[in-house]
Design an enzyme around this catalytic site. Structure first.
Site, PDB file in Angstrom:
ATOM      1  N   ASN A   1      42.837  33.247  35.905  1.00  0.00           N
ATOM      2  CA  ASN A   1      41.376  33.243  35.804  1.00  0.00           C
ATOM      3  C   ASN A   1      41.015  32.947  34.355  1.00  0.00           C
ATOM      4  O   ASN A   1      41.172  33.801  33.484  1.00  0.00           O
ATOM      5  CB  ASN A   1      40.837  34.627  36.233  1.00  0.00           C
ATOM      6  CG  ASN A   1      39.350  34.765  35.972  1.00  0.00           C
ATOM      7  OD1 ASN A   1      38.641  33.776  35.762  1.00  0.00           O
ATOM      8  ND2 ASN A   1      38.862  36.000  35.986  1.00  0.00           N
TER       9      ASN A   1
ATOM     10  N   LYS B   1      38.136  32.444  33.125  1.00  0.00           N
ATOM     11  CA  LYS B   1      36.807  32.962  32.754  1.00  0.00           C
ATOM     12  C   LYS B   1      35.994  31.870  32.039  1.00  0.00           C
ATOM     13  O   LYS B   1      36.118  30.702  32.384  1.00  0.00           O
ATOM     14  CB  LYS B   1      36.938  34.216  31.886  1.00  0.00           C
ATOM     15  CG  LYS B   1      37.919  35.223  32.471  1.00  0.00           C
ATOM     16  CD  LYS B   1      37.831  36.569  31.844  1.00  0.00           C
ATOM     17  CE  LYS B   1      38.939  37.448  32.391  1.00  0.00           C
ATOM     18  NZ  LYS B   1      38.721  38.856  32.161  1.00  0.00           N
TER      19      LYS B   1
ATOM     20  N   HIS C   1      34.645  39.303  41.299  1.00  0.00           N
ATOM     21  CA  HIS C   1      35.340  39.768  40.089  1.00  0.00           C
ATOM     22  C   HIS C   1      34.508  40.873  39.443  1.00  0.00           C
ATOM     23  O   HIS C   1      33.274  40.839  39.488  1.00  0.00           O
ATOM     24  CB  HIS C   1      35.526  38.599  39.117  1.00  0.00           C
ATOM     25  CG  HIS C   1      36.427  38.956  37.972  1.00  0.00           C
ATOM     26  ND1 HIS C   1      35.981  39.648  36.875  1.00  0.00           N
ATOM     27  CD2 HIS C   1      37.744  38.725  37.773  1.00  0.00           C
ATOM     28  CE1 HIS C   1      37.001  39.825  36.047  1.00  0.00           C
ATOM     29  NE2 HIS C   1      38.082  39.276  36.563  1.00  0.00           N
TER      30      HIS C   1
ATOM     31  N   GLU D   1      33.687  41.486  36.529  1.00  0.00           N
ATOM     32  CA  GLU D   1      32.690  41.026  35.546  1.00  0.00           C
ATOM     33  C   GLU D   1      31.430  40.541  36.264  1.00  0.00           C
ATOM     34  O   GLU D   1      30.323  40.717  35.775  1.00  0.00           O
ATOM     35  CB  GLU D   1      33.303  39.932  34.655  1.00  0.00           C
ATOM     36  CG  GLU D   1      34.266  40.552  33.652  1.00  0.00           C
ATOM     37  CD  GLU D   1      35.402  39.659  33.219  1.00  0.00           C
ATOM     38  OE1 GLU D   1      35.328  38.432  33.412  1.00  0.00           O
ATOM     39  OE2 GLU D   1      36.392  40.205  32.684  1.00  0.00           O
TER      40      GLU D   1
ATOM     41  N   GLU E   1      41.993  44.963  41.031  1.00  0.00           N
ATOM     42  CA  GLU E   1      41.840  44.879  39.592  1.00  0.00           C
ATOM     43  C   GLU E   1      41.130  46.133  39.075  1.00  0.00           C
ATOM     44  O   GLU E   1      39.898  46.190  39.073  1.00  0.00           O
ATOM     45  CB  GLU E   1      41.013  43.650  39.228  1.00  0.00           C
ATOM     46  CG  GLU E   1      41.676  42.351  39.618  1.00  0.00           C
ATOM     47  CD  GLU E   1      41.283  41.229  38.666  1.00  0.00           C
ATOM     48  OE1 GLU E   1      42.181  40.602  38.120  1.00  0.00           O
ATOM     49  OE2 GLU E   1      40.078  41.025  38.455  1.00  0.00           O
TER      50      GLU E   1
ATOM     51  N   GLY F   1      41.436  43.087  30.532  1.00  0.00           N
ATOM     52  CA  GLY F   1      41.171  42.673  29.153  1.00  0.00           C
ATOM     53  C   GLY F   1      41.347  43.790  28.137  1.00  0.00           C
ATOM     54  O   GLY F   1      40.946  43.660  26.981  1.00  0.00           O
TER      55      GLY F   1
ATOM     56  N   SER G   1      45.497  43.110  32.713  1.00  0.00           N
ATOM     57  CA  SER G   1      46.464  43.081  31.608  1.00  0.00           C
ATOM     58  C   SER G   1      47.891  42.790  32.069  1.00  0.00           C
ATOM     59  O   SER G   1      48.855  43.405  31.590  1.00  0.00           O
ATOM     60  CB  SER G   1      46.399  44.376  30.800  1.00  0.00           C
ATOM     61  OG  SER G   1      45.101  44.525  30.219  1.00  0.00           O
TER      62      SER G   1
END
Ligand code: PEP
Length: 257
Positions: A15, A17, A101, A103, A173, A179, A219
């Site tokens: 991904n 992003k 996702h 985010e 996730e 991240g 991660s």
């Protein structure tokens, strides 16, 4: 690392992003193609930003690598400024689309209901949805995160016919691991993957749920990929930061071969 016990095909997705211009995307893909061995025994998926999809698809067109988008709208077309449809993604040779996702859930108001609509629209257009679920740190520490994840899976995948289930990839996730450099331990991840599989069995039945892939994301790095991928219910990885660098992503893919 070989997973002799697993019958599900490993899937490693990157991904990207909101990183990489078209030229930068091209450089990354060329770097990957130089580094990678034959990866046809697993599924490798690159998910660049919309603007680079076409170029990336072109660059990998003679390989087994597939391309995915990072989001889409559920409608086929219409007055939805700024949105993109499944048909448009197919038009640039996308085969996968990441949906829900964290985010997007946290920053752009994505809900289980919108993920559900998108997943159905993606499947209708022969796009494979990668449906993300996961708990925040607060939810892990203070609440019943297992119930939260079960609900995310149930509501995001509600009403999808069992015959289509194997096209869906679920990505676990944990938000606290994305991240942050802090990955779930293999045991923590395996526990949740097994829980997700139980939810999938409830939705789709043993036969289909047993063939569905569940990726871990958060991660994933070259130094932890093999151990995570070695867990019985971890069928792949959704990789953010480490997918932006050819060497690191190659090392993670090799851990899944
Ligand atoms: C992600 O964005 O899906 C992700 C898992 O990111 P990272 O690997 O950087 O934690």
């Amino acid at each position: 690392m070989k997973h002799l016990m697993k019958t599900r095909r490993t899937i490693i997705a990157g991904n990207w992003k909101m990183f990489k211009t078209v030229n930068e995307a091209e450089a990354l893909v060329k770097g990957l193609l130089l580094e990678l061995p034959d990866v046809s025994s697993i599924d490798v998926v690159l998910c660049p930003p919309f603007t680079a999809l076409s170029r990336v698809a072109d660059l990998v067109s003679n390989t087994s690598i597939r391309v995915g988008a990072q989001d889409m709208h559920w409608e086929k077309e219409g007055a939805f400024t700024g949105e993109i449809s499944a048909t448009m993604l197919r038009d640039v040779y996308c085969r996968y689309v990441i949906l829900g996702h964290s985010e997007r859930r946290q920053l752009f108001g994505e809900t289980n209901e919108s993920v559900n609509r998108k997943a159905k629209a993606a499947l209708s257009a022969s796009l494979r949805p990668i449906v993300c679920v996961g708990e925040t740190l607060d939810e892990r520490e203070k609440k019943d995160f297992r119930a939260i994840i079960t609900r995310q899976v149930k509501e995001s995948l509600a009403g999808i016919p069992a015959e289509q289930a194997e096209e869906i990839v679920v990505a676990y996730e944990p938000v606290w691991a994305i991240g942050t450099g802090r990955n779930a331990t293999p045991a923590q991840a395996q526990e949740v993957h097994a829980l997700i599989r139980t939810s999938l069995v409830a939705l789709f039945g043993d036969k289909y749920a047993g063939n569905m892939r569940i990726q871990y994301g958060g991660s994933v790095k070259p130094n932890n990929a093999a151990e995570l991928l070695g867990q019985p219910d971890i069928d792949g990885a959704l990789v953010g930061g480490a997918s932006l660098e050819a060497r690191a992503f190659t090392a993670i893919i090799k851990a899944g071969l």
